[in-house]
Design an enzyme around this catalytic site. Structure first.
Site, PDB file in Angstrom:
ATOM      1  N   ASN A  96       4.726  -5.241  -1.860  1.00  0.00           N
ATOM      2  CA  ASN A  96       3.780  -5.915  -0.973  1.00  0.00           C
ATOM      3  C   ASN A  96       3.245  -7.149  -1.693  1.00  0.00           C
ATOM      4  O   ASN A  96       2.864  -8.133  -1.068  1.00  0.00           O
ATOM      5  CB  ASN A  96       2.615  -4.965  -0.644  1.00  0.00           C
ATOM      6  CG  ASN A  96       1.506  -5.665   0.098  1.00  0.00           C
ATOM      7  OD1 ASN A  96       1.690  -6.095   1.229  1.00  0.00           O
ATOM      8  ND2 ASN A  96       0.353  -5.833  -0.554  1.00  0.00           N
ATOM      9  N   HIS A  97       3.237  -7.058  -3.032  1.00  0.00           N
ATOM     10  CA  HIS A  97       2.685  -8.134  -3.843  1.00  0.00           C
ATOM     11  C   HIS A  97       3.377  -8.128  -5.200  1.00  0.00           C
ATOM     12  O   HIS A  97       4.081  -7.167  -5.535  1.00  0.00           O
ATOM     13  CB  HIS A  97       1.185  -7.914  -4.046  1.00  0.00           C
ATOM     14  CG  HIS A  97       0.864  -6.485  -4.418  1.00  0.00           C
ATOM     15  ND1 HIS A  97       0.458  -5.556  -3.493  1.00  0.00           N
ATOM     16  CD2 HIS A  97       0.959  -5.819  -5.595  1.00  0.00           C
ATOM     17  CE1 HIS A  97       0.282  -4.383  -4.089  1.00  0.00           C
ATOM     18  NE2 HIS A  97       0.590  -4.517  -5.362  1.00  0.00           N
ATOM     19  N   ASP A 134      -0.033 -11.394  -2.343  1.00  0.00           N
ATOM     20  CA  ASP A 134       0.892 -10.718  -1.420  1.00  0.00           C
ATOM     21  C   ASP A 134       2.148 -11.560  -1.209  1.00  0.00           C
ATOM     22  O   ASP A 134       2.068 -12.786  -1.030  1.00  0.00           O
ATOM     23  CB  ASP A 134       0.224 -10.497  -0.057  1.00  0.00           C
ATOM     24  CG  ASP A 134      -0.657  -9.261  -0.056  1.00  0.00           C
ATOM     25  OD1 ASP A 134      -1.233  -8.944  -1.114  1.00  0.00           O
ATOM     26  OD2 ASP A 134      -0.784  -8.625   1.011  1.00  0.00           O
ATOM     27  N   ASP A 179       5.198   1.287  -1.975  1.00  0.00           N
ATOM     28  CA  ASP A 179       3.760   1.100  -2.157  1.00  0.00           C
ATOM     29  C   ASP A 179       3.178   0.269  -1.007  1.00  0.00           C
ATOM     30  O   ASP A 179       3.802  -0.685  -0.544  1.00  0.00           O
ATOM     31  CB  ASP A 179       3.567   0.353  -3.495  1.00  0.00           C
ATOM     32  CG  ASP A 179       2.114   0.209  -3.881  1.00  0.00           C
ATOM     33  OD1 ASP A 179       1.433   1.232  -3.993  1.00  0.00           O
ATOM     34  OD2 ASP A 179       1.667  -0.934  -4.068  1.00  0.00           O
ATOM     35  N   GLU A 214       3.866   5.008   1.261  1.00  0.00           N
ATOM     36  CA  GLU A 214       2.417   5.159   1.250  1.00  0.00           C
ATOM     37  C   GLU A 214       1.902   4.513   2.527  1.00  0.00           C
ATOM     38  O   GLU A 214       1.797   3.292   2.630  1.00  0.00           O
ATOM     39  CB  GLU A 214       1.838   4.443   0.026  1.00  0.00           C
ATOM     40  CG  GLU A 214       0.341   4.624  -0.077  1.00  0.00           C
ATOM     41  CD  GLU A 214      -0.327   3.698  -1.087  1.00  0.00           C
ATOM     42  OE1 GLU A 214      -1.324   4.101  -1.663  1.00  0.00           O
ATOM     43  OE2 GLU A 214       0.152   2.563  -1.282  1.00  0.00           O
ATOM     44  N   HIS A 229      -2.667   9.470  -7.982  1.00  0.00           N
ATOM     45  CA  HIS A 229      -3.138   8.718  -9.155  1.00  0.00           C
ATOM     46  C   HIS A 229      -4.309   7.798  -8.823  1.00  0.00           C
ATOM     47  O   HIS A 229      -4.881   7.188  -9.710  1.00  0.00           O
ATOM     48  CB  HIS A 229      -1.982   7.894  -9.700  1.00  0.00           C
ATOM     49  CG  HIS A 229      -1.438   6.948  -8.665  1.00  0.00           C
ATOM     50  ND1 HIS A 229      -0.725   7.392  -7.572  1.00  0.00           N
ATOM     51  CD2 HIS A 229      -1.552   5.617  -8.522  1.00  0.00           C
ATOM     52  CE1 HIS A 229      -0.410   6.360  -6.815  1.00  0.00           C
ATOM     53  NE2 HIS A 229      -0.901   5.275  -7.365  1.00  0.00           N
TER      54      HIS A 229
HETATM   55  C1  GLC Z   1      -1.271   1.497  -4.040  1.00  0.00           C
HETATM   56  C2  GLC Z   1      -1.276   2.212  -5.362  1.00  0.00           C
HETATM   57  C3  GLC Z   1      -2.488   1.788  -6.151  1.00  0.00           C
HETATM   58  C4  GLC Z   1      -2.440   0.291  -6.345  1.00  0.00           C
HETATM   59  C5  GLC Z   1      -2.295  -0.425  -5.008  1.00  0.00           C
HETATM   60  C6  GLC Z   1      -1.930  -1.869  -5.211  1.00  0.00           C
HETATM   61  O1  GLC Z   1      -2.321   1.873  -3.229  1.00  0.00           O
HETATM   62  O2  GLC Z   1      -1.222   3.586  -5.157  1.00  0.00           O
HETATM   63  O3  GLC Z   1      -2.560   2.430  -7.385  1.00  0.00           O
HETATM   64  O4  GLC Z   1      -3.589  -0.168  -6.987  1.00  0.00           O
HETATM   65  O5  GLC Z   1      -1.257   0.129  -4.238  1.00  0.00           O
HETATM   66  O6  GLC Z   1      -0.607  -1.963  -5.646  1.00  0.00           O
END
Ligand code: GLC
Length: 546
Positions: free
Chosen positions: A102-103, A171, A201, A242, A308
């Site tokens: 995403n980034h 991003d 992610d 996620e 985490h």
């Molecule tokens: C996701 C990861 C997290 C991270 C975020 C940005 O939510 O689980 O740990 O900080 O993405 O990449």
């Protein structure tokens, strides 16, 4: 090859840098992880999910990637990675890796080029605007009172770039076909190196239209292309996303066998904690009833207790979240981002063995594939003296030995703290002691995993709630072609007996297979289920034709 291995995997997530250090420099590495594989295999793990392993300035635990083709040198090199994959395969363990696209980090070459000139071929790899939008949305990492805008001015570019997360994580512009092409190449590379897929992610963030982003048609087509690409390269590889959204959005990401193979079930996770806080099963039962019908035989949800990150409770209403905060994070220092808890499961549940078993029994029986996080199997706690989410990212506790057996380095050289002293210190909570103790939590969890494997029905078929007539007791069952798995969980500290209203044909041949104690034999003629405080029972029947 079992193409649908993920329907019933036991996934274990870990960060290589905090798992096991083989060379005494204070940071975990691939060699250390490789040496720990027999332990993971004896625990029953069938798939590892490695948190980001790429070169990184490491300002967000590796989720800020500098180069997707390079291994973070602190962990080892590509050779060590290849050795790990081979050794894991020998132990029957697959490896999936975190893919944060995403980034990138601001240090990534693409961003460095992008900011230099409007004419750079990398300019449109990111999302730039000349004027900061007036109603700029908040970024995900802002604490109250901090500069929370998701647009950051860059002096070199003389423009603002968008960041969903920290400002050092610009991003990527996923609508740009060249960026998509880059992602294909990255996936291609790691699939060739033997991974069995990727954790995607921040998946929903990739499709938000911001600034000059312009998707040509349905943005989800990009994920469809990802899936096709991945399966063409490696038919049994998966995408596990996620997707931290309401279940009515799940079908935007899976349901037609053409986007993700799996989604993390954040919704059920949140309501599980509400149920624990209230000592009532009802919130969880309702959440389960909201699971989408569309999940096919080839798709799956991933159930988890902790990950985490912070325990993000944003699926709950404000009042519900306050209830959970009050029960499990009474002090301000235990909370983060106004939405989450920065504690581990064992301490959230007051180190109460009955509740820890109850929680994990749910993990192994609720619809979906269980995902464990390193240290959960021994009941590790957190270190609230560490900043932000690092509190739950302390090093693995292997033994009652120097640095908890994680590393031989001097303590001040450790990548993260080791928890020492108190109820959760390595002196009391460690793998080596628990392995030798038939009554330890680790021994219990290995046994629970064995049962989950013996009764794969829990991972297949449609889940249904059983009306137990008691708000404290959750009853649910899953039927598949092979059989039926039934489970009961008592969320309260009282002994309860419920009478089951189930179809006679469902009750017939049902037998107890696992539970917190050895309960009296279940009699389908008088279908009563007794449960001790926080007790649980798994029942099962095989279909006769097998
Ligand atoms: C996701 C990861 C997290 C991270 C975020 C940005 O939510 O689980 O740990 O900080 O993405 O990449």
């Amino acid at each position: 090859m079992n193409k649908y291995w993920y329907k019933n995997a036991i996934i274990y997530s870990l960060d290589v840098e905090t798992f096991r250090d083989s060379n005494g420099d204070g940071t975990g590495d691939f060699k250390g992880l490789k040496n720990a594989l027999p332990y993971l295999s004896s625990l029953g793990v069938t798939c590892l999910w490695l948190l980001p392993i790429f070169e990184t300035p490491n300002r967000d635990n590796g989720y800020d990637v500098k180069d997707y083709y390079k291994i973070d040198p602190r962990l080892g090199d590509l050779g060590h990675f290849a050795q790990l994959i081979d050794a894991a395969q020998e132990e029957g363990i697959r490896v999936i890796i975190d893919l944060a696209v995403n980034h990138t980090s601001t240090e990534h070459f693409w961003f460095q080029e992008s900011r230099k000139s409007k004419d750079s071929k990398y300019r449109d790899y990111y999302i730039w605007v000349d004027e900061k939008p007036k109603d700029a949305e908040k970024n995900m990492m802002a604490e109250d009172g901090e500069d929370s805008s998701s647009w950051k001015y860059d002096r070199t570019a003389k423009a603002y770039y968008f960041h969903s997360f920290y400002a050092h994580q610009p991003d990527l512009n996923i609508s740009n076909p060249q960026v998509q092409e880059e992602i294909f190449r990255i996936m291609h590379f790691w699939l060739k190196l033997g991974v069995s897929g990727f954790r995607i992610d921040a998946a929903p963030h990739m499709f938000k239209e911001r600034g000059r982003m312009d998707f040509d048609g349905d943005p989800h087509q990009i994920f469809r292309n990802f899936r096709e690409f991945v399966e063409t390269q490696k038919p049994d590889a998966i995408l596990l996303a996620e997707v931290d959204l309401d279940p009515n959005q799940y079908n935007k990401f899976l349901g037609n066998e053409d986007q993700m193979h799996m989604l993390f079930n954040f919704y059920v996770n949140n309501f599980m904690y509400l149920a624990f806080a209230r000592e009532e099963a009802t919130p969880l039962a309702r959440a389960l009833q909201r699971m989408p019908e569309e999940i096919t035989e080839k798709e799956q949800l991933a159930t988890f207790l902790r990950n985490h990150d912070e325990l993000n409770l944003d699926k709950l209403s404000r009042n519900e979240r306050e209830e959970v905060f009050k029960a499990f994070a009474p002090e301000e220092n235990m909370r983060i981002f106004g939405r989450g808890i920065r504690r581990r499961l064992a301490s959230i549940l007051g180190n109460d063995r009955r509740k820890m078993e109850l929680a994990h029994s749910l993990l192994f029986t609720l619809p979906g594939t269980p995902v464990l996080r390193y240290g959960e199997e021994i009941g590790m706690g957190e270190d609230l003296s560490m900043e932000g989410r690092s509190s739950v990212r302390t090093v693995m506790q292997w033994a009652n030995d120097k640095n908890g057996g994680f590393s031989t380095a001097p303590q001040d050289k450790l990548i993260r703290n080791v928890i020492s002293g108190g109820d959760y210190g390595y002196e009391k909570v460690n793998v080596s002691d628990q392995l030798r103790d038939p009554d330890s939590f680790l021994t219990w969890i290995s046994k629970a995993i064995d049962y989950r494997k013996e009764f794969p029905e829990y991972g297949w078929g449609r889940n249904q709630i059983i009306d137990t007539g008691n708000p404290h007791v959750l009853g649910h069952f899953t039927k598949s072609a092979k059989g039926m798995g039934v489970a009961f969980h008592n969320f309260s500290g009282k002994e309860i007996t419920v009478e089951l209203e189930m179809k006679e044909e469902d009750l017939k041949d049902l037998v107890d297979v696992f539970g917190n104690i050895r309960y009296e034999k279940f009699d389908p003629e008088k279908p009563k289920v007794r449960l001790t405080p926080y007790g649980y029972r798994w029942m099962h029947k095989k279909h006769n034709f097998l």
